[in-house]
Design a protein around this motif. Sequence first.
Motif, PDB file in Angstrom:
ATOM      1  N   ASN A  83      41.440  35.581  30.208  1.00  0.00           N
ATOM      2  CA  ASN A  83      40.484  34.941  31.121  1.00  0.00           C
ATOM      3  C   ASN A  83      40.928  35.013  32.586  1.00  0.00           C
ATOM      4  O   ASN A  83      40.097  35.155  33.484  1.00  0.00           O
ATOM      5  CB  ASN A  83      40.266  33.480  30.716  1.00  0.00           C
ATOM      6  N   THR A  84      42.238  34.939  32.809  1.00  0.00           N
ATOM      7  CA  THR A  84      42.716  35.044  34.195  1.00  0.00           C
ATOM      8  C   THR A  84      42.487  36.432  34.749  1.00  0.00           C
ATOM      9  O   THR A  84      41.991  36.605  35.875  1.00  0.00           O
ATOM     10  CB  THR A  84      44.208  34.685  34.271  1.00  0.00           C
ATOM     11  N   HIS A  85      42.822  37.470  33.962  1.00  0.00           N
ATOM     12  CA  HIS A  85      42.602  38.844  34.425  1.00  0.00           C
ATOM     13  C   HIS A  85      41.118  39.169  34.546  1.00  0.00           C
ATOM     14  O   HIS A  85      40.734  40.010  35.365  1.00  0.00           O
ATOM     15  CB  HIS A  85      43.298  39.824  33.492  1.00  0.00           C
ATOM     16  N   ALA A  86      40.298  38.522  33.729  1.00  0.00           N
ATOM     17  CA  ALA A  86      38.850  38.735  33.864  1.00  0.00           C
ATOM     18  C   ALA A  86      38.343  38.182  35.191  1.00  0.00           C
ATOM     19  O   ALA A  86      37.393  38.710  35.776  1.00  0.00           O
ATOM     20  CB  ALA A  86      38.111  38.079  32.689  1.00  0.00           C
ATOM     21  N   ARG A  87      38.977  37.135  35.671  1.00  0.00           N
ATOM     22  CA  ARG A  87      38.555  36.545  36.950  1.00  0.00           C
ATOM     23  C   ARG A  87      39.233  37.230  38.134  1.00  0.00           C
ATOM     24  O   ARG A  87      38.624  37.407  39.186  1.00  0.00           O
ATOM     25  CB  ARG A  87      38.890  35.050  36.956  1.00  0.00           C
ATOM     26  N   ALA A 145      34.522  38.462  41.095  1.00  0.00           N
ATOM     27  CA  ALA A 145      33.131  38.871  41.269  1.00  0.00           C
ATOM     28  C   ALA A 145      32.366  37.881  42.149  1.00  0.00           C
ATOM     29  O   ALA A 145      31.584  38.269  43.026  1.00  0.00           O
ATOM     30  CB  ALA A 145      32.455  39.007  39.901  1.00  0.00           C
ATOM     31  N   GLN A 146      32.615  36.589  41.901  1.00  0.00           N
ATOM     32  CA  GLN A 146      31.943  35.574  42.710  1.00  0.00           C
ATOM     33  C   GLN A 146      32.403  35.630  44.158  1.00  0.00           C
ATOM     34  O   GLN A 146      31.605  35.479  45.088  1.00  0.00           O
ATOM     35  CB  GLN A 146      32.226  34.188  42.123  1.00  0.00           C
ATOM     36  N   ARG A 188      33.492  38.286  45.733  1.00  0.00           N
ATOM     37  CA  ARG A 188      32.882  39.464  46.365  1.00  0.00           C
ATOM     38  C   ARG A 188      31.420  39.176  46.734  1.00  0.00           C
ATOM     39  O   ARG A 188      30.938  39.582  47.801  1.00  0.00           O
ATOM     40  CB  ARG A 188      32.962  40.677  45.434  1.00  0.00           C
ATOM     41  N   GLU A 189      30.736  38.453  45.851  1.00  0.00           N
ATOM     42  CA  GLU A 189      29.353  38.081  46.154  1.00  0.00           C
ATOM     43  C   GLU A 189      29.313  37.141  47.360  1.00  0.00           C
ATOM     44  O   GLU A 189      28.454  37.270  48.244  1.00  0.00           O
ATOM     45  CB  GLU A 189      28.735  37.408  44.933  1.00  0.00           C
ATOM     46  N   ASN A 190      30.258  36.198  47.396  1.00  0.00           N
ATOM     47  CA  ASN A 190      30.313  35.292  48.546  1.00  0.00           C
ATOM     48  C   ASN A 190      30.597  36.038  49.842  1.00  0.00           C
ATOM     49  O   ASN A 190      30.011  35.742  50.890  1.00  0.00           O
ATOM     50  CB  ASN A 190      31.395  34.230  48.315  1.00  0.00           C
ATOM     51  N   LEU A 191      31.496  37.033  49.766  1.00  0.00           N
ATOM     52  CA  LEU A 191      31.796  37.824  50.959  1.00  0.00           C
ATOM     53  C   LEU A 191      30.574  38.614  51.409  1.00  0.00           C
ATOM     54  O   LEU A 191      30.294  38.728  52.611  1.00  0.00           O
ATOM     55  CB  LEU A 191      32.960  38.782  50.679  1.00  0.00           C
ATOM     56  N   SER A 192      29.857  39.189  50.425  1.00  0.00           N
ATOM     57  CA  SER A 192      28.644  39.946  50.773  1.00  0.00           C
ATOM     58  C   SER A 192      27.617  39.041  51.440  1.00  0.00           C
ATOM     59  O   SER A 192      27.016  39.401  52.463  1.00  0.00           O
ATOM     60  CB  SER A 192      28.063  40.576  49.499  1.00  0.00           C
TER      61      SER A 192
END
Length: 425
Positions: free
Chosen positions: A165-169, A275-276, A278-282
Amino acid sequence: MSQPAQAQDTSAETPWPLSTYSSKLKAHIEMAPPTWVEGQLVEFNLRNGNAWMTLRDLEQEVSFSTVAWRTVAGGLNGTVSPGSRVVALVKPNLYEKSGRLSLVAQQMKPVGLGDLLARIEQLKQKLAAEGLFRAELKQSLPVLPLRIGLITGRNSDAKKDILRNTHARWAAAQFEIREVATQGPTAPQEVAAALAELDADASVEVIVIARGGGALEEVVLPFSDERLIRAVAAARTPVVSAIGHEADRPLLDEVADMRASTPTGAAKLLVVDEAQERENLSQARERMSSGVERLLRRETDWLQAVRSRPVLAQPQDMLSVRSQELAGLRRRALFGMESALARGTDWVSHTRARVRSLSPQSTLDRGYAVVQAQREAGWEVLREAGTLTRGDQLSIMVASGELTARAEEIYPRDQNTPQNRKAAQ
């Protein structure tokens, strides 16, 4: 030859027989009073009505052979078994023939979960009174730790769950893993040792102590050990408790800087969702781009409005207006100065006339004269004719010049002077 009575009286020439030493040692050991002890049964065998057992310490590698004679053993069958946690009233016993030391159990009873939970509650109140659970002692977790320390069971599901789960995040997450016993009597000691090792590693920025679900005595008891709790409280590195047992929380949850209900939940506390983020940065870039565009449009409109103002469209008008204002000010200043000068000239003329009218020269110009008579002290202005005597020398000042004379005839004020007689005629 008689034997020495005391051990200090023995020597190489007068030794005790080994049987004597064994009997005296047995007598000395059996003087010890009965004592309640706690441990775990690792062996329990009934033979000829007697119970032959091995009692091991709950934390250290210390064990004793223990026997319960038939009067006691009869009540133990079915109540205790290998693996049971028990308390027993024991008395030491030395078997003289073999020199084997054992314990004789006079009473024994299993330790119930209720008793264990009561002990944990007492320990909790004690540690809380010392301030180990205070909120102000909690450390904040790093946002993106350089390296994560993980203390968990050997090849456990909790370890796999946290890593997955950590590597998935956050794919770049790095771990420093210590696999230890997470249940049983040695678990608290092994976990505390691993904690000390990771806490001393400067590259480890957060430590997770994780274990999956299980029975209460397997989960709550090892992670409520007082030595482990104090070790966590003293750690300089933030500690996350991830013990998967919701029904009863171990004391580790109270002292840890952060608590996760499960190992999966610990992964969410350790790292952010890549992923979240990166979305926040975008989204942040889009908001910044829109903000810059709005700012440029607003400033462009403002600049155009400024440029369209008359003062910038025809700047010479500003100079013309100021020139006219300056000419008007100069005219008003000149007029004011001329008026002030005329008023000053008139004032000077009037003042001069008043001063002249009051001067002695003006009186002389009207035909009057100033007469001085010579006295012993010098010339003195003559104010009364009666003060003269015939022949007194006189100095007469007229409007223009002076002349001298001598008093010949003197007429006081009330006498009939030649002018009075002439005026009467």
